[in-house]
Design a protein around this motif. Structure first.
Motif, short mmCIF file in Angstrom:
data_model
loop_
_atom_site.label_atom_id
_atom_site.label_comp_id
_atom_site.label_asym_id
_atom_site.label_seq_id
_atom_site.Cartn_x
_atom_site.Cartn_y
_atom_site.Cartn_z
N ALA A 45 -37.60 -49.08 -4.35
CA ALA A 45 -37.65 -50.51 -4.59
C ALA A 45 -38.58 -50.79 -5.76
CB ALA A 45 -38.14 -51.26 -3.36
N SER A 46 -38.40 -51.95 -6.37
CA SER A 46 -39.31 -52.38 -7.42
C SER A 46 -39.52 -53.88 -7.33
CB SER A 46 -38.76 -52.02 -8.81
OG SER A 46 -37.59 -52.76 -9.09
N ILE A 47 -40.66 -54.31 -7.85
CA ILE A 47 -40.94 -55.73 -7.97
C ILE A 47 -41.50 -55.96 -9.36
CG2 ILE A 47 -43.20 -55.47 -6.83
CD1 ILE A 47 -42.67 -58.35 -5.69
N ALA A 48 -40.81 -56.77 -10.12
CA ALA A 48 -41.20 -56.98 -11.50
C ALA A 48 -42.44 -57.86 -11.59
CB ALA A 48 -40.05 -57.63 -12.27
N TYR A 49 -43.02 -57.90 -12.79
CA TYR A 49 -44.18 -58.77 -12.99
C TYR A 49 -43.78 -60.24 -12.80
CZ TYR A 49 -42.15 -59.57 -17.61
OH TYR A 49 -41.29 -59.90 -18.63
N THR A 50 -42.47 -60.50 -12.86
CA THR A 50 -41.93 -61.84 -12.60
C THR A 50 -41.68 -62.08 -11.12
OG1 THR A 50 -39.71 -60.97 -12.87
CG2 THR A 50 -40.76 -61.92 -14.83
N SER A 51 -41.91 -61.03 -10.31
CA SER A 51 -41.68 -61.01 -8.86
C SER A 51 -40.22 -60.82 -8.47
CB SER A 51 -42.25 -62.26 -8.17
OG SER A 51 -43.66 -62.26 -8.29
N THR A 52 -39.35 -60.57 -9.44
CA THR A 52 -37.97 -60.22 -9.11
C THR A 52 -37.94 -58.84 -8.45
OG1 THR A 52 -37.13 -61.49 -10.98
CG2 THR A 52 -35.68 -59.79 -10.06
N THR A 53 -37.18 -58.72 -7.38
CA THR A 53 -37.14 -57.45 -6.64
C THR A 53 -35.80 -56.73 -6.84
OG1 THR A 53 -36.37 -58.59 -4.66
CG2 THR A 53 -38.75 -58.25 -4.89
N ASN A 54 -35.87 -55.43 -6.63
CA ASN A 54 -34.69 -54.57 -6.74
C ASN A 54 -34.81 -53.50 -5.68
OD1 ASN A 54 -32.38 -53.31 -7.73
ND2 ASN A 54 -33.48 -52.17 -9.31
N TYR A 55 -33.73 -53.22 -4.96
CA TYR A 55 -33.77 -52.25 -3.88
C TYR A 55 -32.65 -51.23 -4.03
CZ TYR A 55 -36.85 -55.49 -1.39
OH TYR A 55 -37.89 -56.32 -1.04
N ALA A 56 -32.94 -50.02 -3.59
CA ALA A 56 -31.87 -49.03 -3.46
C ALA A 56 -30.95 -49.46 -2.33
CB ALA A 56 -32.48 -47.66 -3.17
N ASP A 57 -29.68 -49.21 -2.49
CA ASP A 57 -28.72 -49.61 -1.46
C ASP A 57 -29.05 -48.99 -0.10
OD1 ASP A 57 -25.81 -49.59 -3.69
OD2 ASP A 57 -27.31 -51.14 -3.25
N SER A 58 -29.60 -47.81 -0.12
CA SER A 58 -29.86 -47.09 1.12
C SER A 58 -30.96 -47.72 1.97
CB SER A 58 -30.23 -45.64 0.82
OG SER A 58 -31.41 -45.59 0.03
N VAL A 59 -31.76 -48.60 1.38
CA VAL A 59 -32.88 -49.18 2.12
C VAL A 59 -32.78 -50.69 2.25
CG1 VAL A 59 -34.39 -47.31 1.35
CG2 VAL A 59 -34.37 -49.49 0.09
N LYS A 60 -31.78 -51.29 1.66
CA LYS A 60 -31.67 -52.75 1.74
C LYS A 60 -31.61 -53.21 3.19
CE LYS A 60 -29.47 -53.85 -2.67
NZ LYS A 60 -28.23 -54.28 -3.35
N GLY A 61 -32.39 -54.23 3.49
CA GLY A 61 -32.42 -54.77 4.84
C GLY A 61 -33.46 -54.13 5.73
N ARG A 62 -33.99 -52.98 5.34
CA ARG A 62 -34.99 -52.29 6.17
C ARG A 62 -36.35 -52.22 5.50
NH1 ARG A 62 -34.98 -47.33 7.45
NH2 ARG A 62 -33.73 -46.56 5.71
N LEU A 63 -36.38 -52.34 4.19
CA LEU A 63 -37.63 -52.26 3.46
C LEU A 63 -37.83 -53.53 2.64
CD1 LEU A 63 -37.11 -49.22 4.15
CD2 LEU A 63 -38.15 -48.69 1.95
N THR A 64 -39.08 -53.94 2.53
CA THR A 64 -39.42 -55.10 1.73
C THR A 64 -40.59 -54.76 0.82
OG1 THR A 64 -38.73 -56.64 3.49
CG2 THR A 64 -40.18 -57.50 1.78
#
Length: 123
Positions: free
Chosen positions: A49-68
């Motif tokens: 996962a990543s969180i940009a300096y703008t706070s936009t997030t990106n997740y790997a498909d394998s962890v979506k819904g389980r990781l924040t």
């Protein structure tokens, strides 16, 4: 030079939750995109996962819904909240920083890396 120190790993059971922290120092935290990657035994390191300096997030498909992923700029810290952990989540988890990054899943974009923290999920 940015230094990153991860914490919060450990041994948990399947279904448990865990929160990883990564504290940064040596840079202006709110200008860095932060990422989490993991490497399981015998496998290549992969984006989580990543969180940009703008706070936009990106997740790997394998962890979506389980990781924040979340960040606290005042504390220079990025968090990875993990829920409903599975044995396949067992890995060494790394925090990384990318100056003004887009939140890419490519580890080559991240210049600074922490030493990692081990997460082991037992079945």
């Amino acid at each position: 030079q940015v230094q990153l120190v991860e914490s919060g790993g450990g041994l948990v059971q399947a279904g448990d939750s865990l929160r990883l922290s990564c504290r940064a120092s040596g840079g202006t935290f709110n200008t860095y995109t932060m990422g989490w990657f993991r490497q399981a035994p015998g496998k290549e390191r992969e984006f989580v996962a990543s969180i940009a300096y703008t706070s936009t997030t990106n997740y790997a498909d394998s962890v979506k819904g389980r990781l924040t992923i979340a960040r606290d700029n005042a504390r220079y810290t990025v968090y990875l909240e993990m829920f409903s952990l599975k044995p396949e989540d067992t890995a060494f988890y790394y925090c990384a920083a990318d100056y003004l990054g887009t939140g890419s899943a490519s580890e080559s974009n991240y210049k600074y890396w922490g030493q990692g923290t081990q997460v082991t999920v037992s079945s």
